[in-house]
Write a protein that holds these residues in place. Structure first.
Motif, short mmCIF file in Angstrom:
data_model
loop_
_atom_site.label_atom_id
_atom_site.label_comp_id
_atom_site.label_asym_id
_atom_site.label_seq_id
_atom_site.Cartn_x
_atom_site.Cartn_y
_atom_site.Cartn_z
N ILE A 185 0.80 -1.21 0.00
CA ILE A 185 0.00 0.00 0.00
C ILE A 185 0.84 1.27 0.00
O ILE A 185 0.44 2.30 -0.54
CB ILE A 185 -0.98 -0.01 1.20
N SER A 232 0.61 4.52 -2.65
CA SER A 232 0.30 5.89 -2.19
C SER A 232 1.03 6.95 -3.00
O SER A 232 0.81 8.14 -2.81
CB SER A 232 0.63 6.03 -0.70
N SER A 272 -4.71 5.60 -0.39
CA SER A 272 -3.70 4.65 0.08
C SER A 272 -2.74 5.32 1.05
O SER A 272 -2.32 4.71 2.04
CB SER A 272 -2.93 4.08 -1.11
#
Length: 345
Positions: free
Chosen positions: A167, A171, A248
């Motif tokens: 994740i 981002s 994210s």
């Protein structure tokens, strides 16, 4: 009549970031008198723009030149000569002249030597940021503005997805990095807006041939991958990917905070990690604790990949008497008596 909408958009984005920079600067102490005269006030803060000469960074430079004086901020510029193309020094000199024509001061070109670690794109990026860090220190800059756009953000998310890095990679780029030094005003603006702003202001731009060279992964993604996705899924892919990056990032930040708090609770009195307590953590939090421990032991963050953390995690969740695990930076990890020991080999 106001400026062209593209010009207005880039100026507004830069104005907002400059206000943030001013808010982040500690207010100077009240002037005192020495021998009956007021002490000298500190000079206005300096903000630099990192400019390659391309449309994104030239649009950023022009907006900085317009907005900074109105806020009492000095504006300067830096261009980095990577030396990877014939005539790169000439191009850098031209960019310096263009920045000076915008009345930015100081302006300079910095030549760097690009290594090979991590591949050509990563090596060039490392050399560039090292040069920008040095320039910011040399000139005492409060911030350095970077011209990354929403399109760049979408590409970064897809590259992270392809690596399967989790994740944090999804981002993308943060609006503020480097302990507040680097600011990206254009992450909510598309590349076409920056190019249009340059065109209507008659700003000359330089198109880097590397951006169309299929030898580079990002170039292939930009010219083949994203257009194919938009053809298959319809317009709005770039916007959706940029929105995914923000969502994210919020989730990753929350998990990182959780892991930081959990770190102390999974250690014994001597500070060693206890496997049973690690096992009880949610997987996403546990892996972050393990990553923090590996970095603290000396593993370079940029070389510590998901597969390394998975191997560490198996010492907790899939213990079968495994031996020592070797991590980047000559770091070793092993399970000993219910404890996870991570240290320099």
């Amino acid at each position: 009549m106001g400026p062209h909408p593209a010009v207005a958009a880039i100026r507004l984005a830069v104005r907002r970031v400059l206000h943030d920079v001013l808010n982040d600067i500690t207010p100077p102490a009240t002037a005192t008198t020495v021998g009956g005269a007021a002490a000298h006030e500190p000079p206005p803060p300096l903000v630099l723009v990192a400019c390659s000469g391309g449309a994104d960074s030239m649009a950023l430079a022009s907006a900085l030149a317009f907005e900074a004086p109105k806020l009492g901020i000095r504006a300067g510029g830096v261009t980095v000569d990577h030396g990877l193309q014939e005539g790169s020094d000439v191009r850098a000199a031209e960019v310096v002249n263009r920045l000076a024509a915008l009345r930015l001061d100081p302006v300079e070109a910095v030549a760097v030597s690009v290594g090979r670690d991590g591949g050509p794109e990563a090596a060039a990026r490392d050399a560039r940021y090292a040069a920008l860090d040095a320039a910011a220190e040399r000139h005492g800059a409060a911030a350095v503005l970077l011209g990354h756009t929403r399109d760049d953000q979408a590409e970064t998310v897809l590259l992270g997805l392809a690596r399967g890095s989790g994740i944090r990679s999804l981002s993308g780029m943060a609006a503020v990095t480097g302990a507040g030094r680097y600011r990206r005003p254009f992450l909510q603006l598309d590349r076409q807006t920056a190019r249009k702003a340059c065109m209507v202001q008659s700003l000359p731009v330089w198109d880097d041939p590397h951006n169309t060279d299929p030898a580079y992964t990002r170039s292939r993604l930009r010219h083949d991958g994203l257009p194919a996705l938009e053809k298959a899924l319809g317009k709005g892919v770039v916007e959706a990917l940029a929105r995914t990056a923000q969502l994210s990032r919020d989730d990753a930040d929350a998990l990182d905070d959780w892991a930081a708090e959990a770190d102390a609770s999974v250690r014994d009195e001597s500070g060693r990690l206890e496997c049973a307590k690690l096992y009880a953590l949610p997987p996403a939090v546990r892996r972050r604790v393990l990553r923090r421990a590996a970095i603290a032991a000396g593993s370079p963050p940029g070389s510590l990949f998901a597969r390394h953390i998975e191997e560490l995690d198996r010492l907790i969740t899939g213990w079968r008497g495994q031996g020592v695990i070797n991590l980047p930076g000559r770091v070793e990890a092993q399970r000993q008596g219910g404890r996870l020991v991570i240290r320099q080999g």
